[in-house]
Scaffold this motif. Structure first.
Motif, short mmCIF file in Angstrom:
data_model
loop_
_atom_site.label_atom_id
_atom_site.label_comp_id
_atom_site.label_asym_id
_atom_site.label_seq_id
_atom_site.Cartn_x
_atom_site.Cartn_y
_atom_site.Cartn_z
N ARG A 131 -1.84 9.73 -1.14
CA ARG A 131 -2.69 9.78 0.00
C ARG A 131 -2.39 11.25 0.92
NH1 ARG A 131 -3.06 4.26 2.95
NH2 ARG A 131 -0.88 4.59 3.28
N ILE A 171 -1.71 10.22 6.58
CA ILE A 171 -1.75 8.72 6.51
C ILE A 171 -0.23 8.49 5.80
CG2 ILE A 171 -2.40 6.99 5.36
CD1 ILE A 171 -5.04 8.39 4.85
N THR A 219 0.79 -1.32 -0.01
CA THR A 219 -0.25 0.11 0.07
C THR A 219 0.89 1.36 0.08
OG1 THR A 219 -1.89 -1.01 1.01
CG2 THR A 219 -1.89 1.16 1.32
N THR A 261 -5.92 1.00 -8.56
CA THR A 261 -6.49 2.02 -7.49
C THR A 261 -7.54 2.96 -7.80
OG1 THR A 261 -4.04 1.60 -6.68
CG2 THR A 261 -5.40 3.11 -5.28
N ASP A 288 -9.07 8.54 -4.42
CA ASP A 288 -9.49 8.69 -2.91
C ASP A 288 -9.73 7.17 -2.34
OD1 ASP A 288 -9.16 11.33 -2.95
OD2 ASP A 288 -11.23 11.97 -3.34
N HIS A 289 -8.95 6.22 -2.67
CA HIS A 289 -9.29 5.01 -2.06
C HIS A 289 -9.04 5.07 -0.65
CE1 HIS A 289 -7.54 0.66 -1.33
NE2 HIS A 289 -8.88 0.59 -1.63
N TYR A 290 -8.10 5.62 0.09
CA TYR A 290 -7.91 5.62 1.30
C TYR A 290 -9.39 5.93 2.29
CZ TYR A 290 -8.70 10.67 1.97
OH TYR A 290 -9.05 11.83 1.88
N LYS A 291 -10.24 6.69 1.77
CA LYS A 291 -11.34 6.87 2.43
C LYS A 291 -12.03 5.47 2.89
CE LYS A 291 -12.21 11.39 0.64
NZ LYS A 291 -13.18 12.52 0.06
N GLU A 322 0.40 3.70 -3.04
CA GLU A 322 -0.44 4.78 -2.88
C GLU A 322 0.32 5.96 -2.11
OE1 GLU A 322 -4.47 4.28 -1.59
OE2 GLU A 322 -4.14 1.84 -1.64
N ASP A 323 1.40 5.55 -1.72
CA ASP A 323 2.15 6.85 -1.00
C ASP A 323 3.70 7.16 -1.93
OD1 ASP A 323 0.47 6.92 1.06
OD2 ASP A 323 1.57 5.64 2.17
#
Length: 301
Positions: free
Chosen positions: A287, A291, A156, A202, A205-208, A160-161
């Motif tokens: 993100r 996070i 992740t 991905t 705004d998948h983190y939400k 994502e980061d």
């Protein structure tokens, strides 16, 4: 999804529309090579290198555990935090699940992050100065606490980061007793040597959604079965005050807590200052910084 030019070699491709083979990790687990002094003895450091994790019972005293537990209670009952994006609630019960960037919210927890008992172990494992990539407190209440499916954190953080390599280590500091039956963390020892690519691009705004229940970045059942057959499963158990340090790429997960015994911990991710973030490798945008931090200032005592 548009391919993002990170201008950094992607040695760990993931989140594709098609399946990828498992990737043998070429980066070390312990980076110090004996040249970065710290409190971990050679035998324990060698074990951490092999298994991808190490446990330190009694890292916090009973009095310290009580103080941090009271701080968690204060954060949970702080009405001013209820609408804060850094506070994550359970999908079904609406109870607080996690509070992110907690070392910036709580002075007491900020002191713990820079405590030599925690900080120096992270430095020794990563062989460099470190900064906080992520911090949070986790709550798993009795009866209704939800677990997390098998996953690698690095998958992740890479996707994502924009974390280039698995040169990060997490410290999970138990504030309650961890039993085999109250949703304790399970790890596959040695699995940090294998990167498991995940299928599925991905979303924005998948983190939400993923902070409550992860759907993307989850390995398939065949890959999990292969890893379990090779490595088996260990579980983090022990009294409050125990601390688990585990590699960013180790496969881990937890079951639901249907017992009356809650499970709570302080969770801090240390990343090497030599492994700072670039653009995400497999996501439209990075993100939020609460996070995945983009302030790479080293933690000092």
């Amino acid at each position: 999804m548009t391919v993002i030019d990170t201008k950094t070699e992607d040695r760990y491709p993931t989140r594709t529309s098609y399946g990828l083979e498992l990737i043998e990790r070429t980066d070390p687990t312990v980076w110090s090579n004996g040249c970065h002094d710290g409190p971990i003895d050679p035998a324990t450091l060698a074990s951490h290198d092999t298994k991808g994790y190490s446990i330190y019972e009694g890292l916090l005293s009973p009095a310290e555990v009580q103080a941090y537990w009271q701080e968690l209670e204060r954060l949970t009952n702080d009405e001013s935090l209820k609408a804060d994006e850094r506070v994550i609630v359970e999908k079904s019960s609406n109870q607080v699940r996690s509070v992110f960037e907690v070392h910036k919210i709580s002075e007491l927890i900020a002191e713990l992050v820079s405590d030599p008992r925690v900080l120096d172990r992270a430095r020794q494992i990563l062989g460099s100065e470190v900064y906080v990539h992520q911090s949070r407190v986790n709550y798993m209440p009795g009866f209704k606490g939800k677990g997390f499916y098998w996953h690698s954190d690095f998958e992740t953080w890479h996707a994502e980061d924009g974390m280039p390599a698995p040169r990060a280590v997490s410290a999970s500091i138990a504030l309650t007793d961890n039993y085999p039956f109250n949703g304790g963390l399970m790890v596959m020892p040695g699995s940090q040597r294998t990167f498991v690519p995940c299928q599925g691009e991905t979303p924005e705004d998948h983190y939400k959604a993923s902070l409550k229940e992860q759907e993307f970045g989850v390995p398939n059942e065949d890959d999990i079965t292969k890893l379990v057959a090779e490595h088996g499963i260990d579980q983090f158990t022990g009294p409050a005050g125990s601390t688990l340090f585990f590699d960013s790429n180790i496969m881990h997960g937890s079951g639901n807590n249907i017992t009356p015994f809650p499970r709570s911990n302080i969770f801090v991710v240390f990343n090497s200052v030599e492994n700072t973030l670039v653009e995400p490798f497999a996501a439209p945008t990075a993100r939020p910084t609460f996070i995945g931090a983009r302030d790479f200032t080293p933690v000092t005592r």
